[in-house]
Design a protein around this motif. Structure first.
Motif, mmCIF file in Angstrom:
data_model
loop_
_atom_site.group_PDB
_atom_site.id
_atom_site.type_symbol
_atom_site.label_atom_id
_atom_site.label_comp_id
_atom_site.label_asym_id
_atom_site.label_seq_id
_atom_site.Cartn_x
_atom_site.Cartn_y
_atom_site.Cartn_z
ATOM 1 N N MET A 1 -1.910 -4.307 -8.311
ATOM 2 C CA MET A 1 -1.695 -5.448 -7.415
ATOM 3 C C MET A 1 -0.263 -5.452 -6.928
ATOM 4 N N ALA A 2 -0.056 -6.057 -5.758
ATOM 5 C CA ALA A 2 1.285 -6.043 -5.186
ATOM 6 C C ALA A 2 1.398 -7.122 -4.116
ATOM 7 N N ASP A 28 1.035 -11.609 -4.317
ATOM 8 C CA ASP A 28 0.355 -10.697 -5.225
ATOM 9 C C ASP A 28 -0.975 -11.306 -5.675
ATOM 10 N N ASN A 63 5.167 -4.415 -2.829
ATOM 11 C CA ASN A 63 5.629 -4.537 -4.217
ATOM 12 C C ASN A 63 7.140 -4.329 -4.324
ATOM 13 N N GLY A 76 0.135 3.059 -1.705
ATOM 14 C CA GLY A 76 -0.681 2.343 -2.678
ATOM 15 C C GLY A 76 -1.673 1.401 -2.057
ATOM 16 N N GLU A 153 -2.998 -0.732 -4.859
ATOM 17 C CA GLU A 153 -2.295 -1.991 -5.080
ATOM 18 C C GLU A 153 -2.726 -3.041 -4.060
ATOM 19 N N ALA A 185 -7.319 -8.190 -7.124
ATOM 20 C CA ALA A 185 -6.409 -7.370 -6.323
ATOM 21 C C ALA A 185 -5.920 -8.126 -5.089
#
Length: 356
Positions: A1-2, A28, A63, A76, A153, A185
């Motif tokens: 995750m981001a 996020d 991120n 990502g 991500e 996510a």
């Protein structure tokens, strides 16, 4: 995750500017939907985040890392396209595992990840079929599975349901919402369908001509739109608009009806009065206008009256608990003042609460 951060991001094709100085923060683990009319820049913006379109100005951080110069595979992210983009000569199993083979994973690792993704999407019986043997909804699940196995991500969805029929769109919309809850996510979803936006999003970004008109939860955009464009775009059927004038903190409609609405301050002059179809009251003793009904749209549990006021203004009214109304009837209406929106000559909402 981001998280995803856009700082003064711009995009030009020659002299044509399609994204203008955009600043946006995507949390996020959130489900963020970009919505707007065709040509507003939403798909271009998604492709810029993915790295499929270079940006002209500004910075994109994923991120906390600047990704302007990174290739798509290095960001990502995984993208699910409108047209599925499946390899027709490969089985579902091979389509889902293709990126893993390109990454050099072993056969056992690929089989494990593909099986897990297929289980999540409930397509295990389809693994040995080819795309031509699948329905539209099944193909879209395979496309999502191909994204899941990469363990990105950020998931990016570019109008993934627009090729499906109405009933399948509803069921796939629910599946995507469940998938987000299971995976937790970060997801960014592009659509021109405001119903999809309202039902899926934690946060909606409303775009017009490459500019962000408003960012907020579905409830914020519905109850407190920044401007006339957002008010008319969010909500189905769309908000009604009536021409009026403000003077001495009162609103006078074209038919002479006078209303008192809080929050106008000392504003005066021409305005647009906005009221949603479900907020208009029918048959009230405090009648403010009469609606000549032209068409009754019966949707089962809900009916909508399409008609005109005495001054010729078209109006849509929800008639949930008033059976028996038919085309040709005239019905009395009341506009509850606490549900009204007032937009100035520039389209800004004068009655929207100030931000704390």
């Amino acid at each position: 995750m981001a998280s995803v951060e856009l700082h003064d991001v711009g995009k030009k094709y020659g002299s044509a500017e399609v994204i203008s100085n955009m600043n946006l923060s995507i949390d996020d683990g959130s489900f963020t939907v970009f919505v707007g009319p065709s040509g507003c820049g939403k798909s271009t913006l998604l492709r810029m985040i993915a790295g499929l379109e270079p940006i002209t100005a500004g910075a994109i951080n994923i991120n906390g890392v600047r990704v302007n110069d990174k290739d798509p595979i290095e960001r990502g992210v995984a993208m699910v396209f409108q047209n599925y983009a499946l390899y027709p000569h490969m089985t579902v199993r091979k389509n889902i595992g293709f990126s893993l083979r390109m990454a050099g994973l072993s056969k056992d690792e690929i089989d494990t990840l593909v099986t897990q993704a297929a289980s999540t999407l409930q397509i295990e019986p389809l693994l040995d079929r080819k795309p031509a043997q699948l329905s539209g909804g099944q193909r879209q699940r395979v496309a999502i599975g191909r994204a899941i196995v990469r363990d990105p991500e950020v998931f990016l969805f570019d109008e993934p349901l627009s090729n499906l029929d109405a009933e399948l769109r509803v069921s796939m919309r629910l599946e995507i919402a469940k998938l987000h809850r299971r995976l937790g996510a970060t997801m960014i979803y592009v659509t021109h369908d405001q119903t999809e936006a309202m039902t899926l999003a934690d946060k909606i970004v409303v775009l017009r001509d490459g500019v962000v008109e408003q960012v907020g939860t579905p409830e914020e955009l519905y109850d407190h739109p920044n401007n006339e464009f957002v008010a008319g775009f969010i909500g189905s059927p769309r908000m009604n608009f009536l021409s009026a004038q403000v003077s001495n903190r009162q609103i006078k409609l074209r038919d002479g009806t006078v209303l008192s609405v809080d929050g106008l301050g000392d504003h005066s002059g021409d305005v647009q009065l906005g009221v949603r179809p479900e907020h208009v009251q029918i048959g009230s003793s405090n009648k403010m206008a009469d609606l000549k009904v032209d068409v009754v749209e019966n949707l089962g549990g809900t009916r909508y009256l399409y008609g005109t006021l005495s001054n010729g203004t078209a109006l849509i009214v929800e008639a949930r608990d008033t059976p028996g109304i038919k085309a040709g009837d005239t019905v009395p209406l009341e506009f509850p003042t606490e549900r009204l929106h007032v937009f100035d000559q520039h389209g800004q909402n004068l009655t929207r609460p100030a931000k704390p």
